[in-house]
Design a protein around this motif. Sequence first.
Motif, mmCIF file in Angstrom:
data_model
loop_
_atom_site.group_PDB
_atom_site.id
_atom_site.type_symbol
_atom_site.label_atom_id
_atom_site.label_comp_id
_atom_site.label_asym_id
_atom_site.label_seq_id
_atom_site.Cartn_x
_atom_site.Cartn_y
_atom_site.Cartn_z
ATOM 1 N N TYR A 188 0.803 -1.314 -0.162
ATOM 2 C CA TYR A 188 -0.003 0.079 -0.105
ATOM 3 C C TYR A 188 0.779 1.055 -0.060
ATOM 4 O O TYR A 188 2.031 1.118 0.448
ATOM 5 N N PRO A 189 0.384 2.220 -0.567
ATOM 6 C CA PRO A 189 1.213 3.692 -0.488
ATOM 7 C C PRO A 189 1.082 4.098 0.840
ATOM 8 O O PRO A 189 0.350 3.768 1.808
ATOM 9 N N ARG A 190 2.018 5.121 1.299
ATOM 10 C CA ARG A 190 2.160 5.514 2.400
ATOM 11 C C ARG A 190 0.994 6.250 3.252
ATOM 12 O O ARG A 190 0.745 6.237 4.458
ATOM 13 N N GLU A 191 0.184 6.874 2.389
ATOM 14 C CA GLU A 191 -0.999 7.555 2.839
ATOM 15 C C GLU A 191 -2.099 6.681 3.263
ATOM 16 O O GLU A 191 -3.151 7.179 4.113
ATOM 17 N N PHE A 192 -1.965 5.188 3.220
ATOM 18 C CA PHE A 192 -2.773 4.413 3.672
ATOM 19 C C PHE A 192 -2.164 3.538 5.094
ATOM 20 O O PHE A 192 -3.036 2.737 5.608
ATOM 21 N N GLU A 193 -1.241 4.109 5.432
ATOM 22 C CA GLU A 193 -0.757 3.693 6.653
ATOM 23 C C GLU A 193 -1.505 4.053 7.854
ATOM 24 O O GLU A 193 -1.078 5.149 8.665
ATOM 25 N N ARG A 194 -2.555 3.842 8.206
ATOM 26 C CA ARG A 194 -3.795 4.202 9.033
ATOM 27 C C ARG A 194 -3.447 3.630 10.506
ATOM 28 O O ARG A 194 -3.597 4.403 11.604
ATOM 29 N N PHE A 195 -2.745 2.426 10.579
ATOM 30 C CA PHE A 195 -2.485 1.609 11.772
ATOM 31 C C PHE A 195 -0.851 1.694 11.933
ATOM 32 O O PHE A 195 -0.325 1.317 11.110
ATOM 33 N N GLY A 196 -0.473 1.500 13.178
ATOM 34 C CA GLY A 196 0.998 1.401 13.799
ATOM 35 C C GLY A 196 0.933 0.785 15.007
ATOM 36 O O GLY A 196 0.102 0.796 15.712
ATOM 37 N N PRO A 197 2.330 0.617 15.316
ATOM 38 C CA PRO A 197 3.519 0.569 14.637
ATOM 39 C C PRO A 197 3.591 -0.584 13.556
ATOM 40 O O PRO A 197 2.698 -1.358 13.690
ATOM 41 N N VAL A 198 4.287 -0.175 12.506
ATOM 42 C CA VAL A 198 4.147 -1.183 11.281
ATOM 43 C C VAL A 198 5.448 -1.942 11.309
ATOM 44 O O VAL A 198 6.531 -1.418 11.318
ATOM 45 N N CYS A 199 5.340 -3.264 11.019
ATOM 46 C CA CYS A 199 6.559 -3.895 10.536
ATOM 47 C C CYS A 199 6.772 -3.743 9.106
ATOM 48 O O CYS A 199 6.141 -4.105 8.374
ATOM 49 N N ASP A 200 8.111 -3.187 9.168
ATOM 50 C CA ASP A 200 8.663 -2.713 7.734
ATOM 51 C C ASP A 200 9.856 -3.856 7.423
ATOM 52 O O ASP A 200 10.854 -3.365 6.785
ATOM 53 N N ASN A 201 9.645 -4.969 7.780
ATOM 54 C CA ASN A 201 10.707 -5.946 7.500
ATOM 55 C C ASN A 201 10.181 -7.101 6.960
ATOM 56 O O ASN A 201 8.677 -7.736 7.463
ATOM 57 N N ASN A 202 10.892 -7.956 6.172
ATOM 58 C CA ASN A 202 10.041 -9.171 5.603
ATOM 59 C C ASN A 202 10.617 -10.362 6.714
ATOM 60 O O ASN A 202 10.297 -11.555 6.391
ATOM 61 N N CYS A 249 9.741 -8.848 14.144
ATOM 62 C CA CYS A 249 8.784 -7.933 14.419
ATOM 63 C C CYS A 249 7.623 -8.460 15.534
ATOM 64 O O CYS A 249 7.610 -9.588 15.777
ATOM 65 N N THR A 250 7.184 -7.528 16.275
ATOM 66 C CA THR A 250 6.004 -7.632 17.185
ATOM 67 C C THR A 250 4.875 -8.102 16.419
ATOM 68 O O THR A 250 4.680 -7.695 15.290
ATOM 69 N N ARG A 251 3.919 -8.857 17.110
ATOM 70 C CA ARG A 251 2.829 -9.354 16.266
ATOM 71 C C ARG A 251 1.909 -7.990 16.112
ATOM 72 O O ARG A 251 1.100 -8.081 15.056
ATOM 73 N N GLU A 252 1.814 -7.161 16.977
ATOM 74 C CA GLU A 252 1.152 -6.011 16.745
ATOM 75 C C GLU A 252 1.416 -5.319 15.624
ATOM 76 O O GLU A 252 0.696 -4.728 14.828
ATOM 77 N N SER A 253 2.667 -4.938 15.246
ATOM 78 C CA SER A 253 3.275 -4.391 14.129
ATOM 79 C C SER A 253 2.990 -5.187 12.948
ATOM 80 O O SER A 253 2.733 -4.706 11.926
ATOM 81 N N ILE A 254 3.139 -6.764 12.934
ATOM 82 C CA ILE A 254 2.761 -7.375 11.628
ATOM 83 C C ILE A 254 1.214 -7.453 11.189
ATOM 84 O O ILE A 254 0.840 -7.062 10.135
ATOM 85 N N VAL A 255 0.446 -7.356 12.253
ATOM 86 C CA VAL A 255 -1.137 -7.023 12.087
ATOM 87 C C VAL A 255 -1.311 -5.550 11.692
ATOM 88 O O VAL A 255 -2.301 -5.654 10.740
ATOM 89 N N SER A 256 -0.559 -4.698 11.943
ATOM 90 C CA SER A 256 -0.909 -3.333 11.774
ATOM 91 C C SER A 256 -0.522 -3.219 10.157
ATOM 92 O O SER A 256 -1.281 -2.535 9.416
ATOM 93 N N ALA A 257 0.621 -3.600 9.738
ATOM 94 C CA ALA A 257 0.894 -3.409 8.427
ATOM 95 C C ALA A 257 0.088 -4.432 7.718
ATOM 96 O O ALA A 257 -0.635 -4.042 6.450
ATOM 97 N N TYR A 258 -0.343 -5.495 7.925
ATOM 98 C CA TYR A 258 -1.326 -6.385 7.342
ATOM 99 C C TYR A 258 -2.842 -5.521 7.223
ATOM 100 O O TYR A 258 -3.478 -5.430 6.009
#
Length: 561
Positions: A395-409, A414-423
């Motif tokens: 998704y483009p950056r402007e759709f990053e509504r939830f965080g913190p975000v896992c920005d790693n593959n 990553c914490t589960r919270e950040s994985i779910v937020s990115a998803y």
Amino acid sequence: MNKKIPILSTKIILSSNQLIIAVSTWLLLFSNWPFWRVVWKSVGGLQDGSILFVLSLPWFVLMWLYVLLSAMAWGRFIKPVLAIVLLVAAAASYFMNSYGIVIDYSMLTNVIQTDISETTDLLNWELLRWMLGFGVLPVLLITRVRLIQRSRTRALAHRLMGLAAALTCLAIIVFTLYQSYASLVRNHRELRLMLVPSNVVSAIHGYMRRQLAQPTELKIIGADARQGETTASVKKSRLTLLIVGETARSANFSLNGYTRDTNPELTRRGVLSFTNVSSCGTATAISLPCMFLDAGKQGYKDGMALRREGLLDVLQRAGVSVLWRDNNSGCKGICDRVKNEKLNNQKTSGLCRAGECYDEVLLQDLQAYLDQQQGDSVVVLHMKGSHGPSYYKRYPREFERFGPVCDNNQLERCTRESIVSAYDNSIVYTDYVLGQTIDLLKRNAERFDTAMLYVSDHGESLGENGIYLHGLPYAMAPKEQTSIPMVLWISKNMQSRQKLDVQCLREQRGASLSHDNLFHSILGLMNIQTSVYRPELDLFSACQSKALASLKLTSMTGQQQ
């Protein structure tokens, strides 16, 4: 002066049997950590399990690996084969250890049919370190081995003696502790998919057997397909946009009760979301072709789309204009005989980068295509959706509504919270694209009676019980991988034309549905008359007027006669 690592500069003299035992021991100790974790938990460790049984397990696995490798590595190919096994085992153990997956023929199919961008998402420094330590290092050690040279007869005799000894040990262990081993295998069938490299060998065998079994002749489906009768008052064509989602799971759609507002656009547009829908498989390579065929989940077999016509063929034969637009890894054979466009290699500014595109590219220039259509049309949009593990790239950056975000593959970092937020952010973007799709249909209301049906190919695990991604065998897959969203938007004109009772449809939103319904529902929505149509699998059929249902039945009966 260059210093050499002593162990890599010294020649090691071994017999072929000794080398195979050494490699088997390495695989036992370093490539099967996920396997041993499950075994240890399953037998209850030394506290609950039989000490003799627990102590026998490493010997059993060692002998089994020796037998397997002895059957694979012969003659001058011993060292190359063992080197390949070590590298493949290292890669398999990394993904099993990192994502909680198991390996069978369907997972191998998914790997073979993936594209470059999806493969790149799985590459990282941790994988490189793992491969160097558990793959490259033992291969380098093998290069230092000098095998004892024997005549062919003596080499064969030594190999057969080694195999006989290993098989005897296996037989003694199983005979002595049969009940314990039978119970372990019976209650934990996933273990056979976790033992490296026998799981990889089995997966390759299963894949090749299915590929070689494919007949070359294409089976015709719905040869009698035709468009149903229309009244003289109907002057507009039908237009259905069928959106195939990627890796979207029902549990993370706010339309279905999720606490985060992941579907603001669809909510505002008054869509109908079906809440109890299951997928045909847990990977695109299976679910995508399966949902477009009339065989259903129970009748589907790998590669069937290459030898059997599907929904798009039937629609096209009936005179419907069909277009497949792809922003994913291809259509797995189901669009081979209709017009199709590959869009994930575009260079559109703002939408595409590094060999992949955001899903808005699927709508680019679509209006121009619709302007050229004179009759009924079906357009399939195959999304990139929420494909992991790099959810943050979807998704483009402007759709990053939830965080913190896992920005790693590397999801394990990553914490589960950040994985779910990115998803969840990827779901928000999918919601936006679907909203734009509905708006496109509304703008074409003067020329077409329109509808949009969105359905995901499979779900996703986000760390529940230590499992990530998707692709587990269906029988052992968690609900997160099989429970999928399905969303319908249908214009008032299409509702009237199809004589649909929308309130009836809303009352069916919790009904048990699956990918099996797609083939027949689209035929029904597009008013295609054919003997392969099954009204009981058409999700619209039960909510149409009795007059229209009777007309369909009469038409079908007439064709069959």
